[in-house]
Design an enzyme around this catalytic site. Sequence first.
Site, PDB file in Angstrom:
ATOM      1  N   HIS A 154      -7.474  -5.964   0.460  1.00  0.00           N
ATOM      2  CA  HIS A 154      -6.328  -5.057   0.426  1.00  0.00           C
ATOM      3  C   HIS A 154      -5.249  -5.468   1.413  1.00  0.00           C
ATOM      4  O   HIS A 154      -4.056  -5.345   1.136  1.00  0.00           O
ATOM      5  CB  HIS A 154      -6.810  -3.629   0.717  1.00  0.00           C
ATOM      6  CG  HIS A 154      -5.724  -2.612   0.672  1.00  0.00           C
ATOM      7  ND1 HIS A 154      -4.944  -2.405  -0.458  1.00  0.00           N
ATOM      8  CD2 HIS A 154      -5.266  -1.734   1.622  1.00  0.00           C
ATOM      9  CE1 HIS A 154      -4.063  -1.448  -0.210  1.00  0.00           C
ATOM     10  NE2 HIS A 154      -4.240  -1.036   1.036  1.00  0.00           N
ATOM     11  N   ASP A 179      -1.710  13.937  13.322  1.00  0.00           N
ATOM     12  CA  ASP A 179      -1.871  15.292  12.787  1.00  0.00           C
ATOM     13  C   ASP A 179      -1.191  15.434  11.426  1.00  0.00           C
ATOM     14  O   ASP A 179      -1.777  15.952  10.469  1.00  0.00           O
ATOM     15  CB  ASP A 179      -1.301  16.324  13.764  1.00  0.00           C
ATOM     16  CG  ASP A 179      -2.140  16.453  15.027  1.00  0.00           C
ATOM     17  OD1 ASP A 179      -3.297  15.995  15.025  1.00  0.00           O
ATOM     18  OD2 ASP A 179      -1.626  17.003  16.024  1.00  0.00           O
ATOM     19  N   SER A 200       0.831  -1.197   0.000  1.00  0.00           N
ATOM     20  CA  SER A 200       0.000   0.000   0.000  1.00  0.00           C
ATOM     21  C   SER A 200       0.870   1.254   0.000  1.00  0.00           C
ATOM     22  O   SER A 200       1.671   1.447  -0.917  1.00  0.00           O
ATOM     23  CB  SER A 200      -0.968  -0.059   1.187  1.00  0.00           C
ATOM     24  OG  SER A 200      -2.036   0.838   1.029  1.00  0.00           O
TER      25      SER A 200
END
Length: 254
Positions: A232, A173, A85
């Site tokens: 996946h 963040d 990925s």
Amino acid sequence: MLNTLSIPSDGPAAPLLIVHGLYGSGRNWGVIGKRLSDRGPVAAVDLRNHGDSFWSDSHSYEDMADDLAKVIEAHDAPMDVVGHSMGGKAAMTLAITRPDLVHRLIVADIAPVTYTHSQLQFIEAMRAVDLTRIEKRSDASAQLAAHVEDPTLQAFFTQSLDLRNKRWKLNLDTLAAQMENVLGFPDLSDTFEAPTLFLSGGQSDYVTPDHRPKIRELFPKARFVKIPNAGHWLHAEKPREFEASVRAFLDQAQ
């Protein structure tokens, strides 16, 4: 330097570098890495903003590729590289920009294209967990269940919990702010001429026939294999089949 789990071996094969995906870590790959270490040495990294590696405001594939290059240069370059990925995109970027460091490449369930789906919902789910009430991973899973239905994903996310310090080992963040970069792919004009395997889940839609022209443009020696009944997270859903596919490719591709 990235935090790296190294598995030594007396096997004669080239060393193997494993690169995890978004929200993952090198420890997710410990079992597969240990099994593949009968061939040769294996290293599994924590990418920046993940696991025990450093945090940064940047999360571009060029920067991640540079991080991986430093790891390989510190080991016995070049290495075979497996990336899943997001880690697959970082590995592809490395292979194209520093082909001298990559012997052969395996890309797990991702293509060198920009995707339109977002992964921000998982960041919000992790942010919603009240870490002050967490004593064990199952406590976090129970809270995640309100936002993430799949128990497999709940367990996957909680592997990135620092229970002692009651914090996520993910720079949520930065990952949220850099999500556009994560979903995208750099505009690269060079190619990687060594053997490359695109290994996909048979039930995943991350790598489609429409992606093949772009893949072959950048990776002329690309081969394609699908693992039946896998999505996946094919390495977690079908670990033995994943390992067998990786082993067969590395043992045969020259």
